[in-house]
Design an enzyme around this catalytic site. Sequence first.
Site, PDB file in Angstrom:
ATOM      1  CB  SER A   1     -66.197 159.425  28.205  1.00 35.60           C
ATOM      2  OG  SER A   1     -67.213 159.241  26.846  1.00 35.60           O
TER       3      SER A   1
ATOM      4  CE1 TYR B   1     -69.569 162.447  30.487  1.00 33.15           C
ATOM      5  CE2 TYR B   1     -69.898 162.237  28.364  1.00 33.15           C
ATOM      6  CZ  TYR B   1     -69.619 161.687  29.833  1.00 33.15           C
ATOM      7  OH  TYR B   1     -69.044 160.668  30.256  1.00 33.15           O
TER       8      TYR B   1
END
Length: 263
Positions: free
Chosen positions: A152, A166
């Site tokens: 990501s 995350y």
Amino acid sequence: MDLNSLFDVKGKVVLVTGGAKGIGRMISEGFVQNGARVYISSRDVKACDKAVQELNALGKGQAFAIPADFYKESECKRLADELKKREKELHVLINNSGSNWGAAYDEYPDSAWTRVLTLNLQRVFTITQLVTPLLEAASRDGNPARIVNIGSVDGLKVPSLETFAYSASKAGLHHLSRVLANHLGRRNITSNTIACGPFQSKMMAATLEKFQGIIESGIPLGRIGKETDIAGTCLFLSSPAGSYVNGATITLDGGSVIGSSKL
């Protein structure tokens, strides 16, 4: 240098974790549409069965479901054992399964770190380790087996949302992928990461519903990612065209990272 063979994945055996929904579903369809044998695994049994039914209706490659709960190490082992019963080789492993947790800094729970890092980082290593014999069996001189880790842009820059575990897990995944590229490259297996920007997925659904216009305004290309973007990048990395790419992090975000830079 024939264009058809350069990007050919026909007949390759592919495992896509989290392959029933969102980005994983886009990836699975890309491989099936191009003649691969795709195994989809996640803990959502109904979603796996539905995705397999839809993908097999395309009539090009084939799709199979092996549902598993990756939070449990025993389930990871069961997935690998089941795959070994069905296939002698695994040409491509797509580590896509992931989870997120958002909460204010002062309220961010310790349990979020355990849950997110287990699935997003630890289990990538667990599953990769378990299927490495199948990847080695698929390796050929000049045509290595492939690992593609779905990372990501939040692992490259500071995220705007309070998703501490995350973003840390994705930064860790990017580096784990490079470590695996060094170790497994010597065993003729490549490891690369795709650092994804915003795509339509369950994880992003609520955020896009509220802020899609704002998000797109910060992306130089002016849109979120679509199916062909992620599927095409995975197909490139898994085909003869990507056989010499190892240890790379490909930023697939329409330029959002550079768009957010203060130059």
